[in-house]
Write a protein that holds these residues in place. Structure first.
Motif, PDB file in Angstrom:
ATOM      1  N   LEU A 249       2.057   1.133   5.011  1.00  0.00           N
ATOM      2  CA  LEU A 249       2.770   0.877   6.116  1.00  0.00           C
ATOM      3  C   LEU A 249       4.366   0.526   6.415  1.00  0.00           C
ATOM      4  CD1 LEU A 249       0.283  -2.542   6.265  1.00  0.00           C
ATOM      5  CD2 LEU A 249       0.386  -0.261   7.955  1.00  0.00           C
ATOM      6  N   THR A 250       5.235  -0.131   5.018  1.00  0.00           N
ATOM      7  CA  THR A 250       6.584   0.086   4.621  1.00  0.00           C
ATOM      8  C   THR A 250       7.046   1.502   5.251  1.00  0.00           C
ATOM      9  OG1 THR A 250       6.105  -1.924   2.708  1.00  0.00           O
ATOM     10  CG2 THR A 250       8.388  -0.742   3.157  1.00  0.00           C
ATOM     11  N   ILE A 251       6.460   2.184   4.283  1.00  0.00           N
ATOM     12  CA  ILE A 251       7.006   3.452   4.505  1.00  0.00           C
ATOM     13  C   ILE A 251       7.227   4.378   6.371  1.00  0.00           C
ATOM     14  CG2 ILE A 251       6.695   6.075   4.067  1.00  0.00           C
ATOM     15  CD1 ILE A 251       5.835   5.143   1.455  1.00  0.00           C
ATOM     16  N   GLY A 252       5.891   4.299   6.357  1.00  0.00           N
ATOM     17  CA  GLY A 252       5.602   4.664   8.084  1.00  0.00           C
ATOM     18  C   GLY A 252       6.054   3.375   9.309  1.00  0.00           C
ATOM     19  N   ASN A 253       6.561   2.381   8.466  1.00  0.00           N
ATOM     20  CA  ASN A 253       7.321   1.473   9.930  1.00  0.00           C
ATOM     21  C   ASN A 253       8.599   2.181   9.424  1.00  0.00           C
ATOM     22  OD1 ASN A 253       5.954  -0.804  11.222  1.00  0.00           O
ATOM     23  ND2 ASN A 253       5.897  -1.075   9.372  1.00  0.00           N
ATOM     24  N   ILE A 254       9.354   2.422   8.690  1.00  0.00           N
ATOM     25  CA  ILE A 254      10.524   2.904   8.098  1.00  0.00           C
ATOM     26  C   ILE A 254      10.964   4.409   8.671  1.00  0.00           C
ATOM     27  CG2 ILE A 254      12.218   3.535   6.446  1.00  0.00           C
ATOM     28  CD1 ILE A 254      11.402   1.529   4.203  1.00  0.00           C
ATOM     29  N   LEU A 255       9.788   5.042   8.997  1.00  0.00           N
ATOM     30  CA  LEU A 255       9.856   6.412   9.483  1.00  0.00           C
ATOM     31  C   LEU A 255       9.819   6.306  10.216  1.00  0.00           C
ATOM     32  CD1 LEU A 255       7.310   8.894   6.732  1.00  0.00           C
ATOM     33  CD2 LEU A 255      10.062   8.655   7.061  1.00  0.00           C
ATOM     34  N   PHE A 256       9.245   5.058  11.113  1.00  0.00           N
ATOM     35  CA  PHE A 256       8.732   5.021  12.771  1.00  0.00           C
ATOM     36  C   PHE A 256      10.589   4.509  13.326  1.00  0.00           C
ATOM     37  CE2 PHE A 256       8.001   2.173  15.837  1.00  0.00           C
ATOM     38  CZ  PHE A 256       7.136   2.916  17.285  1.00  0.00           C
ATOM     39  N   ALA A 257      10.794   3.417  12.398  1.00  0.00           N
ATOM     40  CA  ALA A 257      12.402   3.016  12.819  1.00  0.00           C
ATOM     41  C   ALA A 257      14.076   3.895  13.071  1.00  0.00           C
ATOM     42  CB  ALA A 257      12.377   2.076  12.195  1.00  0.00           C
ATOM     43  N   SER A 258      13.574   4.732  12.508  1.00  0.00           N
ATOM     44  CA  SER A 258      14.752   5.619  12.580  1.00  0.00           C
ATOM     45  C   SER A 258      14.106   6.890  12.729  1.00  0.00           C
ATOM     46  CB  SER A 258      14.162   6.371  10.772  1.00  0.00           C
ATOM     47  OG  SER A 258      13.207   7.617  10.530  1.00  0.00           O
ATOM     48  N   ARG A 259      12.870   7.276  13.282  1.00  0.00           N
ATOM     49  CA  ARG A 259      12.470   8.265  14.570  1.00  0.00           C
ATOM     50  C   ARG A 259      13.140   7.539  15.956  1.00  0.00           C
ATOM     51  NH1 ARG A 259       9.163  12.985  15.306  1.00  0.00           N
ATOM     52  NH2 ARG A 259       8.554  13.106  17.530  1.00  0.00           N
ATOM     53  N   LEU A 260      13.108   5.841  16.171  1.00  0.00           N
ATOM     54  CA  LEU A 260      13.609   5.134  17.252  1.00  0.00           C
ATOM     55  C   LEU A 260      14.774   5.499  16.812  1.00  0.00           C
ATOM     56  CD1 LEU A 260      10.563   2.466  17.418  1.00  0.00           C
ATOM     57  CD2 LEU A 260      11.487   4.460  19.173  1.00  0.00           C
TER      58      LEU A 260
END
Length: 68
Positions: A47-58
């Motif tokens: 969940l943490t890595i997914g949130n980081i990747l999602f935020a960087s994409r946004l």
């Protein structure tokens, strides 16, 4: 949802969580420790890595739309 499920004094919430992990371990034919590691370490990391990747994409999408 989790906060409302464990909305009680800390000792009772811990006991409830422990009992639920024991039941999951029994259902999954494994140990309490394995279920605990899976949920509270592996799932937390995913969940943490997914949130980081999602935020960087946004941020990249936002940066491209702003024209910079």
């Amino acid at each position: 949802m989790i906060c409302s499920h464990y909305a009680m004094p800390l000792e009772k919430a811990f006991d409830l969580c422990y009992h639920e992990l024991i039941v999951l371990a029994s259902d999954w034919h494994t140990t309490y420790n394995n279920v605990n590691y899976l949920i509270f370490i592996l799932l937390f990391l995913v969940l943490t890595i997914g949130n980081i990747l999602f935020a960087s994409r946004l941020l990249r999408i936002s940066y491209k739309k702003s024209g910079n």
